[in-house]
Design a protein around this motif. Structure first.
Motif, PDB file in Angstrom:
ATOM      1  N   GLU A  37      43.710  31.562  44.847  1.00  0.00           N
ATOM      2  CA  GLU A  37      42.619  32.496  45.114  1.00  0.00           C
ATOM      3  C   GLU A  37      41.996  32.982  43.797  1.00  0.00           C
ATOM      4  O   GLU A  37      40.781  33.171  43.705  1.00  0.00           O
ATOM      5  CB  GLU A  37      43.133  33.689  45.928  1.00  0.00           C
ATOM      6  N   SER A  38      42.829  33.173  42.788  1.00  0.00           N
ATOM      7  CA  SER A  38      42.325  33.593  41.472  1.00  0.00           C
ATOM      8  C   SER A  38      41.429  32.510  40.871  1.00  0.00           C
ATOM      9  O   SER A  38      40.357  32.799  40.331  1.00  0.00           O
ATOM     10  CB  SER A  38      43.494  33.888  40.526  1.00  0.00           C
ATOM     11  N   LEU A  39      41.867  31.262  40.993  1.00  0.00           N
ATOM     12  CA  LEU A  39      41.068  30.151  40.475  1.00  0.00           C
ATOM     13  C   LEU A  39      39.745  30.038  41.243  1.00  0.00           C
ATOM     14  O   LEU A  39      38.696  29.756  40.653  1.00  0.00           O
ATOM     15  CB  LEU A  39      41.859  28.841  40.568  1.00  0.00           C
ATOM     16  N   LYS A  40      39.819  30.299  42.542  1.00  0.00           N
ATOM     17  CA  LYS A  40      38.596  30.248  43.363  1.00  0.00           C
ATOM     18  C   LYS A  40      37.568  31.245  42.806  1.00  0.00           C
ATOM     19  O   LYS A  40      36.393  30.915  42.632  1.00  0.00           O
ATOM     20  CB  LYS A  40      38.959  30.614  44.801  1.00  0.00           C
ATOM     21  N   LEU A  41      38.029  32.454  42.497  1.00  0.00           N
ATOM     22  CA  LEU A  41      37.119  33.466  41.948  1.00  0.00           C
ATOM     23  C   LEU A  41      36.587  33.054  40.575  1.00  0.00           C
ATOM     24  O   LEU A  41      35.414  33.261  40.269  1.00  0.00           O
ATOM     25  CB  LEU A  41      37.835  34.820  41.850  1.00  0.00           C
ATOM     26  N   ALA A  42      37.457  32.476  39.765  1.00  0.00           N
ATOM     27  CA  ALA A  42      37.018  32.024  38.434  1.00  0.00           C
ATOM     28  C   ALA A  42      35.883  31.019  38.575  1.00  0.00           C
ATOM     29  O   ALA A  42      34.898  31.054  37.832  1.00  0.00           O
ATOM     30  CB  ALA A  42      38.193  31.401  37.675  1.00  0.00           C
ATOM     31  N   ARG A  43      36.006  30.133  39.547  1.00  0.00           N
ATOM     32  CA  ARG A  43      34.967  29.104  39.736  1.00  0.00           C
ATOM     33  C   ARG A  43      33.681  29.720  40.274  1.00  0.00           C
ATOM     34  O   ARG A  43      32.583  29.306  39.897  1.00  0.00           O
ATOM     35  CB  ARG A  43      35.491  28.015  40.667  1.00  0.00           C
ATOM     36  N   ILE A  44      33.803  30.703  41.144  1.00  0.00           N
ATOM     37  CA  ILE A  44      32.604  31.340  41.711  1.00  0.00           C
ATOM     38  C   ILE A  44      31.771  32.000  40.602  1.00  0.00           C
ATOM     39  O   ILE A  44      30.554  31.877  40.581  1.00  0.00           O
ATOM     40  CB  ILE A  44      32.997  32.382  42.786  1.00  0.00           C
ATOM     41  N   ILE A  45      32.450  32.679  39.677  1.00  0.00           N
ATOM     42  CA  ILE A  45      31.674  33.365  38.622  1.00  0.00           C
ATOM     43  C   ILE A  45      31.524  32.508  37.358  1.00  0.00           C
ATOM     44  O   ILE A  45      30.891  32.918  36.402  1.00  0.00           O
ATOM     45  CB  ILE A  45      32.256  34.754  38.251  1.00  0.00           C
ATOM     46  N   GLY A  46      32.122  31.332  37.363  1.00  0.00           N
ATOM     47  CA  GLY A  46      32.010  30.449  36.195  1.00  0.00           C
ATOM     48  C   GLY A  46      32.812  30.940  35.007  1.00  0.00           C
ATOM     49  O   GLY A  46      32.437  30.706  33.852  1.00  0.00           O
ATOM     50  N   ALA A  47      33.941  31.603  35.270  1.00  0.00           N
ATOM     51  CA  ALA A  47      34.754  32.136  34.172  1.00  0.00           C
ATOM     52  C   ALA A  47      35.453  31.010  33.415  1.00  0.00           C
ATOM     53  O   ALA A  47      36.020  30.101  34.010  1.00  0.00           O
ATOM     54  CB  ALA A  47      35.797  33.110  34.712  1.00  0.00           C
ATOM     55  N   LYS A  48      35.389  31.103  32.110  1.00  0.00           N
ATOM     56  CA  LYS A  48      36.094  30.130  31.256  1.00  0.00           C
ATOM     57  C   LYS A  48      37.244  30.821  30.524  1.00  0.00           C
ATOM     58  O   LYS A  48      37.935  30.217  29.719  1.00  0.00           O
ATOM     59  CB  LYS A  48      35.121  29.546  30.210  1.00  0.00           C
ATOM     60  N   GLU A  49      37.387  32.111  30.803  1.00  0.00           N
ATOM     61  CA  GLU A  49      38.371  32.924  30.093  1.00  0.00           C
ATOM     62  C   GLU A  49      39.010  33.919  31.066  1.00  0.00           C
ATOM     63  O   GLU A  49      38.342  34.412  31.983  1.00  0.00           O
ATOM     64  CB  GLU A  49      37.634  33.700  29.002  1.00  0.00           C
ATOM     65  N   ALA A  50      40.289  34.209  30.845  1.00  0.00           N
ATOM     66  CA  ALA A  50      40.969  35.218  31.658  1.00  0.00           C
ATOM     67  C   ALA A  50      41.802  36.099  30.738  1.00  0.00           C
ATOM     68  O   ALA A  50      42.496  35.595  29.847  1.00  0.00           O
ATOM     69  CB  ALA A  50      41.860  34.554  32.699  1.00  0.00           C
ATOM     70  N   ILE A  51      41.707  37.406  30.942  1.00  0.00           N
ATOM     71  CA  ILE A  51      42.493  38.366  30.170  1.00  0.00           C
ATOM     72  C   ILE A  51      43.621  38.816  31.085  1.00  0.00           C
ATOM     73  O   ILE A  51      43.390  39.514  32.080  1.00  0.00           O
ATOM     74  CB  ILE A  51      41.619  39.564  29.735  1.00  0.00           C
ATOM     75  N   LEU A  52      44.837  38.362  30.777  1.00  0.00           N
ATOM     76  CA  LEU A  52      45.945  38.558  31.720  1.00  0.00           C
ATOM     77  C   LEU A  52      47.100  39.323  31.094  1.00  0.00           C
ATOM     78  O   LEU A  52      47.343  39.238  29.884  1.00  0.00           O
ATOM     79  CB  LEU A  52      46.458  37.200  32.210  1.00  0.00           C
ATOM     80  N   LYS A  53      47.824  40.027  31.954  1.00  0.00           N
ATOM     81  CA  LYS A  53      48.955  40.822  31.465  1.00  0.00           C
ATOM     82  C   LYS A  53      50.157  39.937  31.138  1.00  0.00           C
ATOM     83  O   LYS A  53      50.448  38.982  31.851  1.00  0.00           O
ATOM     84  CB  LYS A  53      49.357  41.861  32.509  1.00  0.00           C
ATOM     85  N   PRO A  97      31.319  35.591  31.911  1.00  0.00           N
ATOM     86  CA  PRO A  97      32.185  36.007  33.005  1.00  0.00           C
ATOM     87  C   PRO A  97      33.659  35.804  32.657  1.00  0.00           C
ATOM     88  O   PRO A  97      34.027  34.825  32.003  1.00  0.00           O
ATOM     89  CB  PRO A  97      31.763  35.096  34.164  1.00  0.00           C
ATOM     90  N   VAL A  98      34.480  36.738  33.080  1.00  0.00           N
ATOM     91  CA  VAL A  98      35.901  36.682  32.743  1.00  0.00           C
ATOM     92  C   VAL A  98      36.729  37.293  33.881  1.00  0.00           C
ATOM     93  O   VAL A  98      36.258  38.191  34.587  1.00  0.00           O
ATOM     94  CB  VAL A  98      36.139  37.430  31.398  1.00  0.00           C
ATOM     95  N   LEU A  99      37.931  36.778  34.067  1.00  0.00           N
ATOM     96  CA  LEU A  99      38.870  37.400  35.002  1.00  0.00           C
ATOM     97  C   LEU A  99      39.731  38.378  34.200  1.00  0.00           C
ATOM     98  O   LEU A  99      40.057  38.103  33.041  1.00  0.00           O
ATOM     99  CB  LEU A  99      39.800  36.367  35.636  1.00  0.00           C
ATOM    100  N   ILE A 100      40.110  39.487  34.823  1.00  0.00           N
ATOM    101  CA  ILE A 100      41.013  40.443  34.155  1.00  0.00           C
ATOM    102  C   ILE A 100      42.110  40.852  35.145  1.00  0.00           C
ATOM    103  O   ILE A 100      41.824  41.148  36.314  1.00  0.00           O
ATOM    104  CB  ILE A 100      40.273  41.716  33.686  1.00  0.00           C
ATOM    105  N   SER A 101      43.358  40.862  34.689  1.00  0.00           N
ATOM    106  CA  SER A 101      44.447  41.376  35.535  1.00  0.00           C
ATOM    107  C   SER A 101      44.137  42.818  35.919  1.00  0.00           C
ATOM    108  O   SER A 101      43.925  43.671  35.053  1.00  0.00           O
ATOM    109  CB  SER A 101      45.782  41.359  34.770  1.00  0.00           C
TER     110      SER A 101
END
Ligand code: SF4
Length: 151
Positions: A89-105, A3-7
């Protein structure tokens, strides 16, 4: 799939301050192989699109989280609380999906890992969301839409 967050703007979503996007074709192609959640911290914080561009004064995103720097937009309005809320709120989502990585602009005073829109001696500092995610142990991959990238 990790799982990952993306801008969101990197995915072509028109969420930038100027109403545009920062679509990166390589990310769109790779997104199909990822379990990702798109984030736009400035929108999560309640700011409109389009919106006045912002700058971090008296520090960078780390300083904002520590309480000694502020985020001020080009109209002179203090939007610090919106930037902090968007980061949380972004961190909240990262924790919900268990993201250890974020691809950000890059460059953004919210998402950037080396934003020039701040006031620190090196000239480039952390955006507010980047600072919070890093402090939570999430690795950030910073993307410059202007450059050819490999992720
Ligand atoms: S850089 Fe981050 S805050 Fe700015 S438009 Fe893209 S997703 Fe939203």
């Amino acid at each position: 799939m990790l799982p990952v967050l993306i801008s969101s703007c990197l995915l072509g979503i028109k969420c930038r301050y100027d109403g545009g996007h920062s679509r990166v074709e390589e990310i769109i192609k790779r997104a199909k192989e990822m379990q990702f959640i798109p984030i736009c911290p400035e929108q999560f914080g309640g700011l409109p699109t389009p919106r006045a561009p912002s700058n971090i004064v008296k520090g960078d995103g780390k300083g904002v989280l520590a309480g000694h720097a502020r985020v001020i937009n080009s109209l002179g309005e203090d939007v610090t609380e919106a930037f902090i809320k968007g980061a949380q709120e972004s961190l909240k989502l990262a924790r919900i999906i268990g993201a250890k990585e974020a691809i950000l602009k890059n460059k953004s005073p919210a998402c950037g890992l080396n934003t020039p829109y701040c006031e620190i001696d090196t000239g480039h500092g952390l955006g507010v969301t980047a600072a919070l995610l890093l402090s939570a142990g999430i690795e950030i991959i910073e993307i410059s839409p202007e450059e050819k990238i490999t992720i």
